[in-house]
Design a protein around this motif. Structure first.
Motif, short mmCIF file in Angstrom:
data_model
loop_
_atom_site.label_atom_id
_atom_site.label_comp_id
_atom_site.label_asym_id
_atom_site.label_seq_id
_atom_site.Cartn_x
_atom_site.Cartn_y
_atom_site.Cartn_z
N THR A 181 0.65 -0.87 -0.21
CA THR A 181 0.40 0.05 -0.11
C THR A 181 0.83 1.14 0.23
O THR A 181 1.98 1.23 0.63
CB THR A 181 -0.96 -0.22 1.60
N MET A 182 0.62 2.21 -0.35
CA MET A 182 1.32 3.47 -0.78
C MET A 182 0.95 4.80 0.47
O MET A 182 -0.42 4.15 0.92
CB MET A 182 1.05 3.97 -2.09
N SER A 183 1.75 4.79 0.71
CA SER A 183 1.43 6.23 1.90
C SER A 183 1.70 7.60 1.57
O SER A 183 2.81 7.98 1.31
CB SER A 183 2.43 5.32 3.47
N VAL A 184 1.23 8.66 2.14
CA VAL A 184 1.55 9.97 1.51
C VAL A 184 0.99 10.16 2.86
O VAL A 184 0.27 10.13 3.84
CB VAL A 184 -0.37 10.11 1.13
N SER A 185 1.44 11.43 3.22
CA SER A 185 1.78 12.22 4.29
C SER A 185 1.33 13.53 3.77
O SER A 185 1.94 14.38 2.96
CB SER A 185 3.26 12.20 5.49
N LEU A 186 0.85 14.20 4.98
CA LEU A 186 0.27 15.62 4.92
C LEU A 186 1.33 16.23 5.69
O LEU A 186 0.91 15.76 6.49
CB LEU A 186 -1.22 15.96 5.43
N VAL A 187 1.88 17.09 4.88
CA VAL A 187 2.79 18.45 6.16
C VAL A 187 2.15 19.61 5.52
O VAL A 187 1.43 19.73 4.98
CB VAL A 187 4.50 18.06 5.45
N GLY A 188 2.96 20.18 6.71
CA GLY A 188 2.43 22.70 6.17
C GLY A 188 2.84 22.08 7.28
O GLY A 188 2.64 22.10 8.71
N TYR A 189 2.56 24.03 7.27
CA TYR A 189 3.15 24.91 8.04
C TYR A 189 1.16 24.37 9.11
O TYR A 189 0.20 24.83 8.63
CB TYR A 189 3.43 26.29 7.51
#
Ligand code: GDP
Length: 356
Positions: A181-189
């Motif tokens: 499974t592909m893992s996607v992370s939301l990052v940001g200020y």
């Protein structure tokens, strides 16, 4: 703000921080100096102005957007006759309010104790110097030593518990990776809209608020995306300028989740005049935690607030680099899903093997 030209923006961000801790901001005083005053941090003129302002309005607490020494804090509390809280303690307070998971709570408690420990030590040296040691040894000293030892023991227990929780998480992650499974992370200020976008993508009702640090713990959900199949999406802790280093260390476990991702979605508040500065700040943190080589899509959020249309931008090689969306209006999300699917194709279907 020592010589920083953008003090207005910083003042606004600090107000948001204060609101995040549940404070109602009565007044903001900006002091510009070349270097802090040793005793009061700010100069006597500013101090007088601030004290008068505090007395004439119904103020309960004074917040400083800088780290104060224990001595400065004490002097200021005396001058204001009010509780004074510095930036480090304020952020810790917000973390404590926001921590949801077991691990998050442990991390916050650990950071708080470590902060307390440095204060005790500094207080201790300060007293030592003042009294010259003679005729002043006694209960005070013994008490401090005991406090220090008790905190030290507590820190040890917390560390052990944390490493146990971390081990459990690593096992979970491994089993996920085996599934391809592909893992996607939301990052940001902070406040870029990560939680809102996370909810829009996963259609879950997690907590989004107009406060910094609404997201403290990593939240993870599995979704299905046309062309990409199963994707695990994680919302991470929001980055912030000048995050105390003690906190960065304490939250490393949370950020490590980010390092493990196959793809990063760097969420940007397109409506913020500080967006360029914020992008750099986030990139800096990503580099620090060893995540700068992970494929990344820049997601310009809040386009509704600036009147942009949803769109996708590619670089010369045809790879998607920017996606414009509104998480609030849920526009541009199909484009974003498509971008995730394309990224998966480029990264390769066998994502699990890429990590090793
Ligand atoms: P996070 O700190 O990055 O997780 O940010 P949140 O998801 O908590 O959002 C911060 C604030 O921005 C909230 O008040 C949201 O309602 C608001 N927000 C999020 N996405 C959008 C958007 O697309 N448009 C507008 N106008 N506001 C948004």
């Amino acid at each position: 703000n020592f010589g920083k030209p953008d003090y207005q923006a910083h003042a606004e961000e600090f107000e948001m921080l204060a609101k995040g801790a549940g404070a109602e901001v009565v007044a903001t005083v900006v002091a510009k100096r070349d270097k802090p005053d040793a005793a009061y941090f700010i100069g006597s003129g500013k101090l007088e102005e601030a004290v008068q302002l505090a007395q004439s309005s119904d103020v309960d607490i004074i917040l400083f957007d800088q780290a104060l020494s224990p001595a400065q804090q004490r002097n200021l509390e005396r001058a204001f006759n009010l509780r004074v809280v510095d930036r480090v303690a304020l952020i810790l307070d917000i973390f404590a309010l926001r921590a949801k998971s077991h691990e998050g709570k442990l991390q916050v408690e650990l950071a708080q104790l470590q902060h307390l420990m440095t204060r005790l030590t500094r207080m201790w040296t300060h007293l030592e110097r003042q009294r010259g040691g003679i005729g002043m040894r006694g209960p005070g000293e013994a008490q401090l030593e005991m406090d220090k030892r008790m905190i030290g023991d507590k820190v040890k227990v917390l560390r052990e518990r944390l490493s146990k929780v971390e081990r459990q998480r690593t096992t979970q992650r491994r089993s996920r990776a085996r599934g391809g499974t592909m893992s996607v992370s939301l990052v940001g200020y902070t406040n870029a809209g990560k939680s809102t976008l996370f909810n829009a993508l996963t259609r879950a009702g997690a907590y989004a608020a107009d406060q910094l640090f609404a997201t403290l713990d990593t939240t993870t959900r599995r979704i299905w995306i046309e062309g990409a199949g199963q994707v695990v999406v994680s919302d991470t802790v929001g980055f912030i300028r000048d995050l105390p280093t003690t906190l960065i260390a304490a939250f490393k476990a949370t950020l490590e989740e980010t390092v493990q991702a196959d793809l990063l979605l760097h969420v940007i508040d397109a409506s913020s005049p500080q967006r360029e500065e914020q992008i750099l700040e986030v990139n800096k943190v990503l580099e620090e935690i060893g995540a700068k080589d992970i494929p990344c899509i820049l997601v310009y959020n809040k386009i509704d607030a600036v009147g942009y249309e949803p769109k996708i931008e590619r670089n010369e090689e045809g790879r998607i680099v920017r996606v414009f969306v509104s998480a609030l209006d849920r526009t541009g999300l199909d484009g974003l899903r498509g971008a995730i699917a394309e990224a998966k194709e480029i990264i390769g279907n066998n994502v699990a093997s890429l990590k090793n």
